[in-house]
Design an enzyme around this catalytic site. Structure first.
Site, mmCIF file in Angstrom:
data_model
loop_
_atom_site.group_PDB
_atom_site.id
_atom_site.type_symbol
_atom_site.label_atom_id
_atom_site.label_comp_id
_atom_site.label_asym_id
_atom_site.label_seq_id
_atom_site.Cartn_x
_atom_site.Cartn_y
_atom_site.Cartn_z
ATOM 1 N N GLU A 120 1.730 -7.210 -12.905
ATOM 2 C CA GLU A 120 0.818 -6.110 -13.204
ATOM 3 C C GLU A 120 0.931 -5.769 -14.682
ATOM 4 O O GLU A 120 2.043 -5.645 -15.178
ATOM 5 C CB GLU A 120 1.147 -4.875 -12.371
ATOM 6 C CG GLU A 120 0.094 -3.794 -12.550
ATOM 7 C CD GLU A 120 0.323 -2.570 -11.658
ATOM 8 O OE1 GLU A 120 1.284 -2.557 -10.878
ATOM 9 O OE2 GLU A 120 -0.477 -1.647 -11.775
ATOM 10 N N GLY A 260 9.966 0.990 -14.838
ATOM 11 C CA GLY A 260 10.930 1.381 -13.820
ATOM 12 C C GLY A 260 11.075 0.361 -12.703
ATOM 13 O O GLY A 260 12.181 -0.072 -12.378
ATOM 14 N N ALA A 261 9.945 -0.024 -12.121
ATOM 15 C CA ALA A 261 9.987 -0.921 -10.975
ATOM 16 C C ALA A 261 8.574 -1.396 -10.678
ATOM 17 O O ALA A 261 7.620 -0.888 -11.253
ATOM 18 C CB ALA A 261 10.547 -0.194 -9.753
ATOM 19 N N MET A 262 8.461 -2.377 -9.784
ATOM 20 C CA MET A 262 7.156 -2.963 -9.483
ATOM 21 C C MET A 262 7.027 -3.253 -7.997
ATOM 22 O O MET A 262 7.917 -3.853 -7.398
ATOM 23 C CB MET A 262 6.990 -4.242 -10.314
ATOM 24 C CG MET A 262 5.698 -4.980 -10.065
ATOM 25 S SD MET A 262 4.241 -4.000 -10.560
ATOM 26 C CE MET A 262 3.072 -4.545 -9.325
ATOM 27 N N GLU A 263 5.878 -2.854 -7.454
ATOM 28 C CA GLU A 263 5.665 -2.861 -6.004
ATOM 29 C C GLU A 263 5.142 -4.180 -5.439
ATOM 30 O O GLU A 263 4.426 -4.169 -4.441
ATOM 31 C CB GLU A 263 4.677 -1.747 -5.650
ATOM 32 C CG GLU A 263 3.218 -1.987 -6.093
ATOM 33 C CD GLU A 263 2.831 -1.380 -7.435
ATOM 34 O OE1 GLU A 263 3.735 -1.159 -8.264
ATOM 35 O OE2 GLU A 263 1.637 -1.138 -7.654
ATOM 36 N N ASN A 264 5.497 -5.345 -6.014
ATOM 37 C CA ASN A 264 5.039 -6.629 -5.474
ATOM 38 C C ASN A 264 5.183 -6.639 -3.951
ATOM 39 O O ASN A 264 6.197 -6.197 -3.422
ATOM 40 C CB ASN A 264 5.885 -7.767 -6.047
ATOM 41 C CG ASN A 264 6.119 -7.603 -7.520
ATOM 42 O OD1 ASN A 264 5.187 -7.594 -8.294
ATOM 43 N ND2 ASN A 264 7.384 -7.400 -7.891
ATOM 44 N N GLU A 297 7.842 2.911 -4.902
ATOM 45 C CA GLU A 297 7.448 1.505 -4.745
ATOM 46 C C GLU A 297 7.195 1.177 -3.276
ATOM 47 O O GLU A 297 6.266 0.454 -2.941
ATOM 48 C CB GLU A 297 8.511 0.568 -5.333
ATOM 49 C CG GLU A 297 8.880 0.829 -6.792
ATOM 50 C CD GLU A 297 7.706 0.981 -7.743
ATOM 51 O OE1 GLU A 297 6.665 0.335 -7.509
ATOM 52 O OE2 GLU A 297 7.809 1.766 -8.701
ATOM 53 N N HIS A 300 3.830 2.409 -2.184
ATOM 54 C CA HIS A 300 2.745 1.552 -2.675
ATOM 55 C C HIS A 300 2.355 0.490 -1.646
ATOM 56 O O HIS A 300 1.252 -0.056 -1.711
ATOM 57 C CB HIS A 300 3.188 0.820 -3.950
ATOM 58 C CG HIS A 300 2.823 1.506 -5.230
ATOM 59 N ND1 HIS A 300 1.578 2.041 -5.469
ATOM 60 C CD2 HIS A 300 3.527 1.703 -6.379
ATOM 61 C CE1 HIS A 300 1.540 2.545 -6.700
ATOM 62 N NE2 HIS A 300 2.717 2.352 -7.273
ATOM 63 N N GLU A 319 -1.783 5.001 -8.391
ATOM 64 C CA GLU A 319 -0.628 5.626 -9.045
ATOM 65 C C GLU A 319 -0.573 7.143 -8.834
ATOM 66 O O GLU A 319 0.476 7.696 -8.506
ATOM 67 C CB GLU A 319 -0.590 5.280 -10.528
ATOM 68 C CG GLU A 319 -0.385 3.783 -10.814
ATOM 69 C CD GLU A 319 0.854 3.198 -10.143
ATOM 70 O OE1 GLU A 319 1.694 3.962 -9.639
ATOM 71 O OE2 GLU A 319 0.965 1.958 -10.107
HETATM 72 N N1 B3K Z 1 2.794 -0.432 -10.766
HETATM 73 C C1 B3K Z 1 3.949 -0.546 -11.616
HETATM 74 C C2 B3K Z 1 3.638 -0.408 -13.057
HETATM 75 C C3 B3K Z 1 3.173 -1.646 -13.732
HETATM 76 C C4 B3K Z 1 3.086 -1.436 -15.226
HETATM 77 C C5 B3K Z 1 2.418 -2.552 -15.906
HETATM 78 N N2 B3K Z 1 2.410 -2.388 -17.338
HETATM 79 C C6 B3K Z 1 5.022 0.406 -11.243
HETATM 80 C C7 B3K Z 1 4.623 1.571 -10.437
HETATM 81 O O1 B3K Z 1 3.844 2.409 -10.829
HETATM 82 O O2 B3K Z 1 5.073 1.682 -9.336
HETATM 83 ZN ZN ZN Z 2 3.297 3.201 -9.052
#
Ligand code: B3K
Ligand code: ZN
Length: 889
Positions: A120, A260-264, A297, A300, A319
């Protein structure tokens, strides 16, 4: 770089239904084979297939098993001669990339010998050519191949369906994600990792495996993250009926991460900062942040992954909503009404300190922006925190039950789709047709389209003869970049009235039945100006307005000091009790700033000091709440109220106010310290965390006062505490008390601290950050920061470390805004330096100067010069270029 406009949105000309990826992982040269099944979108006129790419080496393209012609258009791979008609086409693309050289940390990169991805918003195109946009959702199959000894763990989204050994010491793992997803949710991880595992059964009766992966040695620091994850799963089921839709849910931690983190999907990747915790190394704030980021996360998975964004202009769809959900989660976990209020106050402080300035500055944008140059610049407090406030207002306008109904309808309508902010508010309103939201939906949507913080003005008039109180509410909103005129917003105003002695008054609007009168109610302001007349009011009341901060606005009302002291002492709404203390603090600060001459010690009047004394002595108040009341408004919030800002003056006045509280309340600080310094066996719960926070503030105040009087007892106690504290919260509080009061013991305490924790990256970050944020004595912080950049433990390439020292210094107003401009020179040098490594991190640093136009001379000219120097650099990233161009505009 050109701007992209929301109005230009077009549906994709092609769909990608399935993608089968095979990775041969190698740090220097990773091979990626992508087999896709694509088809034309019958609803769009026939067009070439244009696939996005970025820093890829293209080796081969095949169509339906044979060769094909293609061309490159900039970074795009263009296929013009694909078969006509609506039959699916098999596409095969073979590329290579160099993860070890990837310092941007977007796409596939290596951190501490482990492969990670971050896709992302537009990182997937750095892995393979693709329709890298969120409205193209495909089913993924992923095969990872790598050396087994070096990369024993191979992870991707979904379920592991096959694994085994290959030749030459290599092995493979094949993953299938059962859910279709946009490319930004793709992830892989490969390396030497270990996992904490937990089997759970959902309310719905389904079995799931939860895993938290970290480097060997960090396993014992994952208990809190795992607990937070289990709580998140249970909470989303209980509160919204949303269950985990995967057999396996994984979290992996890395120390090199841009945010911080990423919701893959099914494979969240986290900054170690939001996973690892032990009482020896993490503070109460870290524990709370881990709970909220793990929750965020996880939430999400539904709000973001199952229902995603049509385009990046809709980013707040996922978000804002997910921040709202994590805020509610933290409040529900906190339990008591007071702990909920404390969380609300914390969130509002962030909004006012960071988002209000953003909304008034060069980067101001609506919650749903109309254009951007670099999407990574729009992961902002406006999209996140103001977006959450906009969701919260909808929640409040339809009620808690109504909101749950609205969420249900939202998923019924849009599960598996990529949708817009309008789709969301439509679902919430449609599920609640009789609500004020449904009634004013079109107008409510201005919260998404208009930038800027509205000002809500309230004027009260009491008529003793008629026994009525007339409240006139009016609203306005200053112009922001590109938006000169603003139309009225829908503003929910939760309110009550108090007698002068603090008793609640029953609220009966003219024409209403006396029997229905309540003590708190919501007024909905929709016009530029509206009057509300209350009947049966026996004395001139004190209004308590915008309770719980029911709308993200600036409230203007001519409260007398006495009104505010009444609210502080008696309001049934703890938020407004706190708010009264802040209004008083702000009022005295602004008065002192405007007055000529030195900031002197007598800024706060005696009745305010006495009120603070009563708060500190009050047995019925929570320690966490006391701590917040005794925290003065931030320098950044104070500065926002001024037309022209002398940052040194703002800093000096606020410091003088703190000193005055330190000295006038010394006995109370001593008592607070004694009562709270020992919280027993460590638990990061709200009550004991609040007590530690208050004890820490008390110690800081006592050390400040000691620095003035020459007393050595309190610094000695703080030093002792640094040595023998049983947890990081207490240790850090003691160390910062010494640093903040510039105690002669600070240096020695810092050295000891370093020796003790030099193996722990996250603790070293704290150590650097504390020194970047130190109180300036004669300009000594900048040379110290420069020296620290040469420290063996400093690495500018690591985002956490760069942020810990450089960002903390550049946000340390008293040390940063120097008459000799050396702070700004340092800032410009670091923006340029970091931009060559990692544009996203550089662009965040660039934003430190957002509000330069408000600075008084000599700061303003010096700031302009520093910004212009960055702008003059020819090869800036789009990220930094956009921020700098806007700043100079
Ligand atoms: N969705 C990600 C953020 C990605 C940032 C890309 N530059 C984390 C979050 O909001 O949970
Ligand atoms: Zn988020």
């Amino acid at each position: 770089a050109t701007a992209i406009y929301r109005a230009d949105y077009e549906a994709p000309a092609w769909w990608i239904d399935t993608v089968d990826l095979t990775f041969d992982l190698d740090p220097a040269k990773t091979r990626v084979l992508s087999k896709m099944r694509v088809r034309r979108n019958p609803e769009v006129p026939a067009q070439a297939l244009r696939l996005d790419g970025d820093e890829l080496n293209l080796a081969r393209v095949m169509v339906n098993g044979g060769g094909t012609s293609f061309k490159m258009d900039g970074d795009q791979l263009v296929l013009e001669n694909l078969p006509e008609g609506n039959e699916p086409v098999e596409l095969e693309i073979f590329t290579t990339c160099a993860p070890i050289k990837n310092t941007k940390l977007m796409g596939l990169y290596v951190s501490e010998d482990t492969f990670f991805t971050q896709c992302e918003a537009e990182g997937f195109r750095r892995i393979t050519y693709f329709l890298d946009r969120p409205d193209v959702m495909a089913m993924y199959t992923v095969t990872l191949r790598a050396n087994k000894a070096q990369y024993p763990v191979l992870l991707s989204n979904g379920n592991l369906v096959e694994s085994g050994d290959l030749d030459d010491g290599r092995h493979f793992a094949k993953w299938v994600d059962p859910h279709k997803k946009p490319s930004y949710l793709f992830a892989l991880v490969a390396g030497n990792l270990v996992a904490r595992e937990q089997k759970i059964k959902s309310r719905a009766g389904r079995d799931h495996l939860l895993q938290v992966y970290v480097r060997p040695g960090d396993l014992e620091k994952t208990e809190h993250a795992m607990n937070s994850l289990m709580h998140s799963v249970a909470w989303d089921e209980a509160r919204f009926g949303l269950s985990l839709d995967l057999d396996r849910f994984m979290i992996v931690a890395t120390s090199d991460f841009n945010m911080g983190a990423m919701e893959n999907k099914g494979l969240n990747i986290f900054n170690t900062k939001y996973v690892l915790a032990s009482q020896a190394t993490a503070t109460d704030t870290d524990y709370a942040n881990i709970e909220s980021v793990v929750g965020h996360e996880y939430f999400h998975n539904w709000t973001g992954d199952r229902v995603t964004c049509r385009d990046w202009f809709q980013l707040s769809l996922k978000e804002g909503l997910t921040v709202f959900r994590d805020q509610e989660f933290s409040m529900d976990m906190a339990g008591t009404a007071s702990a909920r209020a404390v969380k609300r106050i914390d969130d509002v402080r962030v909004l006012r300190t960071v988002q209000f300035p953003e909304d008034a500055g060069p980067m101001a944008h609506p919650v749903r922006p109309d254009s951007y140059i670099e999407i990574n610049n729009f992961y902002t407090v406006t999209i996140y925190e103001k977006g959450a406030e906009v969701v919260r207002m909808q929640h409040n306008l339809v009620g808690r039950e109504g909101f749950a109904k609205g969420m249900k309808l939202y998923f019924e309508r849009h599960d598996g789709q990529a949708v817009t902010c309008d789709d969301f508010s439509q679902a919430i309103a449609d599920a609640n047709p009789d609500s004020p939201l449904a009634q004013h939906l079109q107008q409510f949507r201005r919260w998404y389209s208009q930038a800027g913080t509205p000002v809500l003005k309230a004027v009260g008039q009491y008529d003793a003869d008629a026994r009525t109180y007339t409240l006139t509410l009016s609203q306005s909103c200053a112009p922001t970049v590109g938006q000169a005129e603003k139309l009225p917003f829908v503003i929910p105003v939760q309110m009550g009235l108090l007698t002068a002695s603090g008793q609640p008054i029953a609220l009966q609007l003219q024409g209403e039945d006396a029997a229905q009168a309540v003590a708190s109610r919501m007024l909905v302001l929709t016009e530029a100006e509206q009057r509300f007349v209350f009947s049966n009011v026996n004395e001139a009341p004190v209004p308590s307005l915008l309770r719980s901060f029911s709308a993200p606005v600036v409230l203007e009302h001519e409260f007398s000091d006495a009104d505010l002291l009444t609210l502080l002492a008696h309001d049934s709404d703890p938020f407004n009790q706190w708010e009264a203390s802040q209004r008083l603090g702000l009022r005295y600060a602004l008065k002192a700033i405007a007055a000529s001459g030195d900031a002197n010690a007598e800024i706060l009047p005696a009745d305010f000091i006495e009120a603070m004394r009563r708060v500190l002595r009050d047995d019925k108040l929570d320690a966490a709440f006391k701590d917040l009341v005794l925290t003065l408004p931030s320098e950044s919030y104070i500065a926002e109220q001024l037309a022209e800002v002398d940052p040194q003056r703002v800093h000096a006045v606020r410091e003088a106010m703190i000193l005055q509280l330190a000295s006038a309340l010394q006995p109370e600080w001593e008592a607070a310290w004694e009562a709270n310094r020992d919280t027993g066996a460590y638990r990061p719960d709200h009550v004991s965390a609040g007590r530690r926070a208050l004890a820490g503030r008390a110690l800081s105040m006592l050390c400040l006062q000691a620095a003035r009087t020459g007393d050595t007892v309190w610094p000695g106690k703080a030093y002792q505490r640094c040595k023998d504290a049983g947890n990081m919260t207490d240790r850090m509080a003691a160390l910062s008390a010494l640093v903040y009061s510039a105690s002669p013991l600070a240096e020695q305490a810092l050295q000891r601290f370093h020796a003790l924790f030099k193996q722990d990256a996250l603790v070293l970050d704290k150590w650097f950050a504390l020194q970047g944020a130190a109180s300036d004595r004669g300009g000594d912080v900048l040379p110290a920061v420069k020296a620290l950049m040469k420290h063996a433990d400093f690495q500018i390439k690591n985002p956490n470390r760069a942020r810990s020292l450089i960002f903390s210094y550049c946000n340390n107003a008293g040390a940063f805004h120097r008459a000799d401009a050396a702070g700004y020179v340092f800032w410009a040098d670091r923006v340029i330096e970091i931009d060559g490594i990692n544009p996203q991190v550089a662009s965040r640093l660039a934003r430190v100067m957002d509000r330069w136009k408000k600075l008084a001379e000599p700061y303003r000219s010096a700031a302009r010069e520093a910004i212009a120097r960055v702008a003059a650099k020819p090869d800036l990233s789009n990220d930094v270029r956009e921020v700098i161009t806007r700043a100079l505009a």
